[in-house]
Design an enzyme around this catalytic site. Structure first.
Site, PDB file in Angstrom:
ATOM      1  N   GLU A  86     -12.074   7.496  -1.749  1.00 55.13           N
ATOM      2  CA  GLU A  86     -12.241   8.897  -1.961  1.00 55.13           C
ATOM      3  C   GLU A  86     -12.799   8.967  -3.391  1.00 55.13           C
ATOM      4  O   GLU A  86     -12.843   8.434  -4.172  1.00 55.13           O
ATOM      5  CB  GLU A  86     -10.886   9.588  -1.966  1.00 55.13           C
ATOM      6  CG  GLU A  86     -10.050   9.202  -2.895  1.00 55.13           C
ATOM      7  CD  GLU A  86      -8.519   9.903  -2.657  1.00 55.13           C
ATOM      8  OE1 GLU A  86      -8.348  10.769  -2.314  1.00 55.13           O
ATOM      9  OE2 GLU A  86      -7.638   8.840  -3.124  1.00 55.13           O
ATOM     10  N   ASP A 125      -6.685   4.471  -0.295  1.00 57.65           N
ATOM     11  CA  ASP A 125      -6.046   5.720  -0.927  1.00 57.65           C
ATOM     12  C   ASP A 125      -5.439   5.332  -2.236  1.00 57.65           C
ATOM     13  O   ASP A 125      -4.582   4.393  -2.195  1.00 57.65           O
ATOM     14  CB  ASP A 125      -5.107   6.445   0.088  1.00 57.65           C
ATOM     15  CG  ASP A 125      -4.427   7.598  -0.346  1.00 57.65           C
ATOM     16  OD1 ASP A 125      -5.315   8.563  -0.673  1.00 57.65           O
ATOM     17  OD2 ASP A 125      -3.255   7.546  -0.875  1.00 57.65           O
ATOM     18  N   ASP A 147       0.217   7.972   1.997  1.00 57.59           N
ATOM     19  CA  ASP A 147      -0.831   7.092   1.589  1.00 57.59           C
ATOM     20  C   ASP A 147      -1.364   6.385   2.755  1.00 57.59           C
ATOM     21  O   ASP A 147      -2.874   6.347   2.515  1.00 57.59           O
ATOM     22  CB  ASP A 147      -0.467   6.281   0.525  1.00 57.59           C
ATOM     23  CG  ASP A 147       0.335   6.829  -0.569  1.00 57.59           C
ATOM     24  OD1 ASP A 147      -0.058   8.148  -0.741  1.00 57.59           O
ATOM     25  OD2 ASP A 147       1.102   6.127  -1.426  1.00 57.59           O
TER      26      ASP A 147
END
Ligand code: ZN
Length: 378
Positions: free
Chosen positions: A279, A187, A360
Site C-alpha cells: 500500500e 499489509d 491484516d
C-alpha cells in the site's frame, strides 16, 4: 550499477585494523591537501592529477620511509591510493565551481575508507564471508546470496558498527527463480509488522520497546548532568560525556537491530515472490496521529518499501504500489462490502456476508487483488 552493503562481524583485532586504515586514509587525505595548499599555483602550472602524483611520490618515497612512520607500511597501500583519488575529485570539483574548497578531515567526520583494486575485478563468493583485497577475509552478518564481481570496496563505521559496500553490475547477476509466481499483497501494521496475502507473517524485533524504556530511564537519571556551553565557558562534565556516549550507543543498537531485520525481510521476500504489491503510505494521515507516526518511523515502513524497490532489479521482482485511497483494510475480501474499521479492531467481521478474517490478512488479500486502475509501479 547498484551497491550492496553488508554489516561486518568483526572481533576486536579486526576492529582495530579497520580503525587504523580509516585513520591512514584520513592522514593521507590531509597530507595531500596540506601539500597541495602549500604549492604556489601561480608559478606551478600543471594539472591537478600531476600535482597529486608528485605529492603521492613524496609520501611513498620519503614520508613512508621515515622511521616514525613505520606504522604506515603495515597498512594497505590501496587505501591511500583511494584517498588521493578522492582528494583529486574534491579539488577538481572545487576548481570547477561545483563544490566548496576541500577542508581537512577530522575524526568527527566519521570513519571510512575505500579499497580500490587496481589489478582488476575481484570475484566474491556466496556465503557468510567476504575477502577484501589486501585487508583480509571477514565474516558477515548477512551472507552474500550470489557471486558478485567488483573492484571498489568502501568500509564505513556507523555508531560502532563496520559496514562494507561495493558496486556491482546488475546485468551480471543470473536471473532468479521465484518460488511463488502469484501476485502477493503485503499489509504493514503496528501489531504485526508485515502480513502477506499467502498468510506469511513477519513480526518486528522486540528490542525497540525495551530499548526505548531503557533510554527514557537513562535520560531521567541523568537529567541534572552538566552539559557544556562554549559561550558561557562551561565544560561538559565527565558524567555528561559518558551519558552522551551511552545514549549514542543505545541509539546505534536500536538502528542496527532494525537495519538487520529490514534487510533480511526484504531480501527474503524479494527472493521468494516475483510480484509484490504494497500500500502507499499515507504520510499526512499517519503524522496526524502522533502515536502511530512514532510507531511507523520506528518500524521503518518507508525503509521497507525503499529496500523492496531497490532490490527489485536485483531479484527481478515486480513491486507495485496501491493507491492510498483504495480501502484495503475497510473492504471485505469476500463480498467487497465496505465498512468502518477502527484502528484497534483486530478482526474484520463483515456486516454483509458474516465473513470473519484477521484484519491484516484481509487487507493483504485486498492489496493482492486490487483493480488495475489503483496500481502503479514502484
Ligand atoms: Zn463480506
Amino acid at each position: 550499477m547498484y551497491a550492496i552493503k553488508r554489516r561486518l562481524k568483526l572481533n576486536n583485532k579486526e576492529r582495530t585494523l579497520m580503525a587504523k586504515h580509516a585513520g591512514f586514509a584520513r592522514y593521507t587525505y590531509n597530507f595531500g591537501l596540506n601539500l597541495y595548499n602549500s604549492i604556489d599555483h601561480t608559478t606551478v602550472k600543471s594539472s591537478v592529477s600531476k600535482k597529486l602524483t608528485t605529492i603521492k611520490k613524496i609520501l611513498t618515497n620519503i614520508t613512508k620511509r621515515q622511521s616514525e612512520n613505520a606504522w604506515m607500511n603495515e597498512l594497505s597501500s590501496k587505501v591511500y591510493q583511494s584517498s588521493f583519488q578522492h582528494l583529486g575529485t574534491a579539488i577538481s570539483k572545487w576548481l570547477a565551481g561545483e563544490a566548496k574548497r576541500p577542508v581537512y578531515k577530522s575524526r568527527k567526520d566519521g570513519q571510512s575508507f575505500t579499497v580500490y583494486d587496481g589489478n582488476g575485478v575481484v570475484t566474491l563468493d556466496c556465503g557468510k564471508k567476504i575477502k577484501i583485497p589486501t585487508l583480509g577475509t571477514f565474516r558477515l552478518w548477512e551472507s552474500l546470496d550470489a557471486r558478485y564481481v567488483t573492484q571498489t570496496f568502501t568500509l564505513s563505521c556507523r555508531a560502532g558498527e563496520w559496514y562494507v559496500s561495493f558496486a556491482v553490475n546488475a546485468e551480471r547477476i543470473p536471473p532468479l527463480f521465484h518460488q511463488v509466481q502469484k501476485t502477493i499483497g503485503i499489509d504493514l501494521g503496528v501489531k504485526m509488522f508485515a502480513t502477506l496475502s499467502d498468510g506469511t507473517e513477519y513480526s518486528a524485533p522486540k528490542p525497540f520497546k525495551k530499548a526505548k524504556t531503557k533510554l527514557a530511564k537513562k535520560q531521567w537519571r541523568n537529567r541534572k548532568k552538566q552539559s557544556g556551553n562554549r559561550k558561557k565557558d562551561v565544560k561538559t562534565s565527565n558524567n555528561a560525556k559518558k551519558f552522551y556516549q551511552s545514549v549514542a550507543k543505545q541509539h546505534a543498537h536500536i538502528a542496527n537491530v532494525r537495519y538487520d531485520f529490514l534487510q533480511k525481510t526484504t531480501t527474503e521476500i524479494s527472493r521468494k515472490y516475483s510480484h509484490i504489491r504494497i500500500e502507499d503510505l499515507n504520510v499526512s494521515g499517519m503524522i496526524a496521529n502522533h502515536k502511530l507516526a512514532s510507531a511507523v518511523s520506528d518500524l521503518g515502513f518507508y525503509e521497507f518499501r525503499r529496500q523492496l524497490t531497490y532490490k527489485s532489479p536485483i531479484y527481478s521482482t515486480k513491486v507495485e504500489i496501491i493507491d492510498r485511497w483504495y480501502p484495503s483494510s475497510k473492504m471485505c475480501h469476500n463480498c467487497h462490502h465496505i465498512q468502518p474499521m477502527p484502528l484497534n479492531e483486530r478482526w474484520f467481521k463483515c456486516e454483509n456476508c458474516v465473513h470473519v478474517n484477521c484484519r491484516d490478512w484481509n487487507a493483504a488479500l485486498n492489496l493482492a487483488d486490487a483493480p488495475n486502475d489503483k496500481v502503479r509501479l514502484a
